[in-house]
Design a protein around this motif. Structure first.
Motif, PDB file in Angstrom:
ATOM      1  N   THR A   1       0.819  -1.212   0.000  1.00  0.00           N
ATOM      2  CA  THR A   1       0.000   0.000   0.000  1.00  0.00           C
ATOM      3  C   THR A   1       0.851   1.261   0.000  1.00  0.00           C
ATOM      4  O   THR A   1       0.324   2.356  -0.171  1.00  0.00           O
ATOM      5  CB  THR A   1      -0.921   0.044   1.245  1.00  0.00           C
ATOM      6  OG1 THR A   1      -0.096  -0.131   2.396  1.00  0.00           O
ATOM      7  CG2 THR A   1      -1.969  -1.045   1.191  1.00  0.00           C
ATOM      8  N   THR A   2       2.152   1.128   0.220  1.00  0.00           N
ATOM      9  CA  THR A   2       2.997   2.319   0.196  1.00  0.00           C
ATOM     10  C   THR A   2       4.024   2.199  -0.910  1.00  0.00           C
ATOM     11  O   THR A   2       4.301   1.119  -1.428  1.00  0.00           O
ATOM     12  CB  THR A   2       3.763   2.501   1.525  1.00  0.00           C
ATOM     13  OG1 THR A   2       4.721   1.439   1.629  1.00  0.00           O
ATOM     14  CG2 THR A   2       2.826   2.461   2.719  1.00  0.00           C
ATOM     15  N   ALA A   3       4.592   3.371  -1.266  1.00  0.00           N
ATOM     16  CA  ALA A   3       5.605   3.403  -2.316  1.00  0.00           C
ATOM     17  C   ALA A   3       6.809   2.559  -1.914  1.00  0.00           C
ATOM     18  O   ALA A   3       7.395   1.851  -2.743  1.00  0.00           O
ATOM     19  CB  ALA A   3       6.026   4.841  -2.580  1.00  0.00           C
ATOM     20  N   ALA A   4       7.168   2.617  -0.628  1.00  0.00           N
ATOM     21  CA  ALA A   4       8.328   1.851  -0.174  1.00  0.00           C
ATOM     22  C   ALA A   4       8.116   0.358  -0.435  1.00  0.00           C
ATOM     23  O   ALA A   4       8.969  -0.324  -1.008  1.00  0.00           O
ATOM     24  CB  ALA A   4       8.568   2.109   1.315  1.00  0.00           C
ATOM     25  N   GLY A   5       6.945  -0.128  -0.060  1.00  0.00           N
ATOM     26  CA  GLY A   5       6.638  -1.541  -0.257  1.00  0.00           C
ATOM     27  C   GLY A   5       6.589  -1.907  -1.727  1.00  0.00           C
ATOM     28  O   GLY A   5       7.120  -2.941  -2.148  1.00  0.00           O
TER      29      GLY A   5
END
Lengths: 322, 474
Positions: free
Chosen positions: B123-127
């Motif tokens: 759900t996040t850019a990092a992931g």
């Protein structure tokens, strides 16, 4: 469909105008092909072929403004002078094939039939009707371009110079009208069809021949090099569905629509691709109207597609309701 | 029904999105008025020419032959022969993407990411970047760049930040090979609304990007009012009624806004439906354009700098558009992510030039001797920041603003990373969605009237009684 000028026309750029779908007027077409005037290099501009999301007709938007016609149809334009001396054996073969097709289309008409070819160019097709048809037929041509009309008159043909909408030709007077590779060039195809329809006797027929966007050559080359684009001279391009829709809009009945063989768009698509990517002139010149080898090969090729109903040209037989 | 049919549609902003919307409405027979707050048109699509023969456009623009043809400016554009990007990593240049794929540590971690089975979509850019690229490549290159560019930690950014990366490695490599073979900068990843093909390549206006807006504006005579900020959009019962400009209330049929989506709620009076967009953030940037002696000072047109520099990206536009600077000179644009009022934002222009030159020494040897001066632009709205916390609201905005007759278009209005050609096609699409709604409404009204007429009782039926109004054109 009044256009809006989008260029001041200074320098080498073309004066362009925006238009919508030639059938329904929608302006949110889908961009399909983007290319240049590969054949004549009359302008530095890039052109965009848009497809109507409803009608599936393709149209050039923006396109050259009416003032630019003299420039985008240069003096050496082939439709002005497709003569035997210039094109030799190709001229002979093409004449035979075309004559047979024309006579087949014209079918059963009275001996005193009046026939008109709208967009007759240098009179190639009228000349064939004169040579191979009945001598009692009355044959006339219409062309907007004075150079084309002059070339046709040199052949001894009767040609009205101007647009079919504006010439004031006799109404309900003609048995058969032809528009052979004309409809794609005109600014407003619906208006032209209505005008031609008025010239026809009730029950009179109109034969429209034009490039087919339902063909494999279109599919392969549509993004840029398709010969049928003929950038920027083909303003509207049709398939089975859109030509029927246009006919419906103009009050003409559709007798039938079929596809016919032509090698030209295959040959010119390859020519355009080679030219675009800087192939040597010696190679490019093998893919033109004056190259018998390429034309023969692709005639055979396109015959196979035509048998499957996907020939390079589309021919619609329309009729003014009786 | 047709009381407001003759009213104009108000367009807020005369940048490319506003002008495209206005022209499209005009082409479809709707009267339009364009209100521009600045004294000149074009907004981010403007061009500045200086006395030394340099042409500056605001930031980097990507224009394709397809966009130029659509707008009718192709005759004023020149072909772009080359475009490429490089990453500067640990003191040396690495090609993007091929060079990165040659580094064993990146390949190993990317392969590892491919074979491991992640649970659910990140759900996040990092992931997302770690899943798509592997941890090594994500942590060394992608995430530092995303953070510098957005000013937010990658684990607070939505996964959609990564949406616009080229379709597939194979497709990218094919188009890049064709670009080399044809000596044309084929557009790879600069328009998503239309197909990416070898026949769509970069071109650029001879006199700068402003040519595009100028050409569209020429077709809108008497329609554009500059120095006319819209003070308010007046809404009643969830429907746009009027705009206020120069303290005058102008009744309108609809409003097309190109204002930043976090500004629009402050303009709307009579509805709080847009309040959720107040928290949307744009990343401010300080753009320092250095004028330098020489040419081809960078390894490629764009150089990405994940770490070690105050700027995250350098652009030497003359590698693609050699005519934008005098022959023996060039420009290098340094993009510094900032916050309004921070040390970079407040530094004076000359000091910023010196500051960039100091930091460039490791990349362009002898840069100080080449330095001729600079031009600085500060923009508070360079990029929309896709924070995960408002991702849902951002997606809802793609459908509508929630207010009848209020459209929000363009890069700021849609709160999207759209580049110029995408702005063009998506704006036309939005305008036509609105037109389709209008036509559906007219049809319904006609049907209602016909039904009423069929009843045949004029007196009892107010719709028929007012039936002398102009029939909408078929």
């Amino acid at each position: 469909m009044a256009g809006v000028a989008v260029d001041t026309g200074s320098g080498e750029r073309l004066l362009l105008e925006h238009v919508g779908c030639p059938i329904c007027g929608r302006t949110d077409g889908e961009p399909i092909g983007v290319g240049e005037d590969f054949e004549y290099r009359t302008a530095p501009d890039t052109f965009l072929a848009m497809r109507c999301r409803d009608c599936t007709v393709l149209y050039l938007d923006p396109r050259p403004a009416p003032d630019e016609m003299g420039r985008i149809y240069p003096d050496e334009y082939h439709a002005f002078d497709f003569t035997e001396s210039e094109f030799g054996v190709i001229h002979k073969v093409r004449s035979r094939l075309e004559a047979r097709r024309l006579l087949k289309c014209i079918g059963d008409v009275p001996p005193d039939a009046r026939v008109i070819d709208v967009g007759c160019g240098d009179g190639f097709h009228l000349d064939l009707l004169r040579r191979y048809g009945r001598s009692t037929w009355s044959l006339e041509g219409v062309d907007l371009d004075p150079r084309a009309a002059a070339a046709a008159r040199r052949r001894g043909l009767t040609v009205h110079e101007g647009t079919v909408e504006a010439l004031g030709l006799p109404e309900a007077a003609y048995d058969v009208a032809f528009m052979i590779q004309t409809i794609e060039h005109v600014a407003d195809p619906a208006t032209v069809l209505r005008a031609v329809s008025r010239l026809l006797k009730p029950g009179g027929r109109l034969i429209v021949v034009t490039d087919n966007t339902g063909s494999p050559d279109f599919r392969v080359f549509r993004r840029r090099h398709w010969g049928g684009y003929h950038f920027p001279r083909h303003f509207s391009l049709f398939n089975d569905r859109s030509i029927r829709k246009l006919a419906g809009r103009t009050g003409l009945e559709v007798v039938g629509v079929e596809t016919i063989v032509s090698p030209v768009n295959w040959v010119y698509s390859i020519r355009n691709l080679l030219d675009d990517y800087g192939a040597p002139e010696g190679l490019v010149s093998h893919f033109t109207l004056s190259s018998p080898a390429a034309l023969s090969v692709f005639t055979v090729f396109d015959t196979a597609f035509t048998m499957a109903g996907k020939g390079a040209l589309i021919r619609a037989e329309l009729r003014r309701p009786a | 029904m047709s009381t407001n049919d003759d009213l104009p549609v108000a367009v807020l902003g005369a940048g490319i999105a506003g002008l495209v919307a206005a022209l499209e409405l005009q082409r479809n027979g709707y009267p339009v008025r364009v209100f521009e707050a600045a004294p000149v048109i074009a907004g981010l699509g403007g061009t500045h020419h200086d006395d030394d023969g340099f042409t500056y456009d605001m930031g980097a623009h990507f224009i394709t032959n397809r966009l130029a043809a659509a707008i009718g400016v192709s005759g004023e554009c020149r072909l772009v022969h080359r475009y490429g990007e490089t990453v500067h990593l640990d003191g040396r240049y690495v090609d993007y993407p091929n060079g990165l794929l040659k580094q064993p540590r990146f390949v190993a971690s990317a392969l590892k990411a491919r074979v491991s089975t992640p649970e659910g979509d990140p759900t996040t850019a990092a992931g997302r970047f770690r899943r798509d690229y592997g941890t090594a490549l994500a942590d060394t290159v992608a995430l530092p760049l995303v953070e510098a560019w957005s000013g937010a930690p990658a684990d607070e950014l939505a996964a959609s930040v990564a949406d616009k990366i080229p379709t597939s490695i194979a497709h990218t490599m094919l188009l890049n090979a064709l670009a080399r073979a044809t000596n044309r900068a084929i557009s790879v990843g600069y328009c998503w609304a239309q197909p990416m093909t070898a026949s769509v390549f970069h071109v650029y206006p001879e006199h700068g990007v402003a040519t595009l807006c100028e050409r569209i504006a020429e077709q809108l005579p008497g329609v554009i009012q500059v120095s006319s900020p819209v003070q308010a959009v007046i809404v009643h019962d969830g429907q746009v009624q009027a705009v206020r400009v120069h303290d005058e209330e102008i009744p309108v049929r609809a409003v097309v806004s190109t204002a930043p989506i976090n500004v629009l709620p402050r303009l709307v009076e009579g509805s709080d439906r847009l309040d959720r967009y107040r928290r949307f953030r744009y990343r401010p940037m300080v753009l320092v354009n250095l004028k330098l002696r020489g040419r081809n000072l960078l390894s490629d047109v764009v150089v990405w700098l994940p770490t070690g520099f105050p700027f995250f990206r350098l652009t030497e536009a003359t590698q693609s558009m050699p005519w934008l600077a005098p022959e023996d000179k060039t420009m290098v644009l340094c993009d510094i992510g900032a916050e309004v009022g921070d040390e970079h934002w407040t530094m004076d222009d000359d000091a910023l030039g010196e500051y960039c030159v100091d930091h460039l020494e490791g990349i362009i040897p002898g840069v100080r001797e080449r330095y001729l001066g600079c031009r600085v632009v500060r923009t508070p709205i360079a990029y929309p920041v896709y924070l995960a916390e408002y991702e849902e609201d951002r997606l809802a905005l793609k459908e509508s603003t929630g207010i009848d007759g209020l459209l929000s278009v363009g890069r700021h209005g849609e709160f999207s990373h759209n580049l110029m050609e995408d702005v063009y096609w998506t704006t036309i699409d939005r305008v036509h969605r609105w037109i389709a709604d209008q036509k559906a409404g007219e049809l319904l009204a006609i049907e209602a009237e016909e039904r009423a007429a069929a009843v045949g009782d004029d007196e009892a039926n107010p719709v028929v009684a007012s039936g002398t109004r102009d029939m909408p054109r078929a």
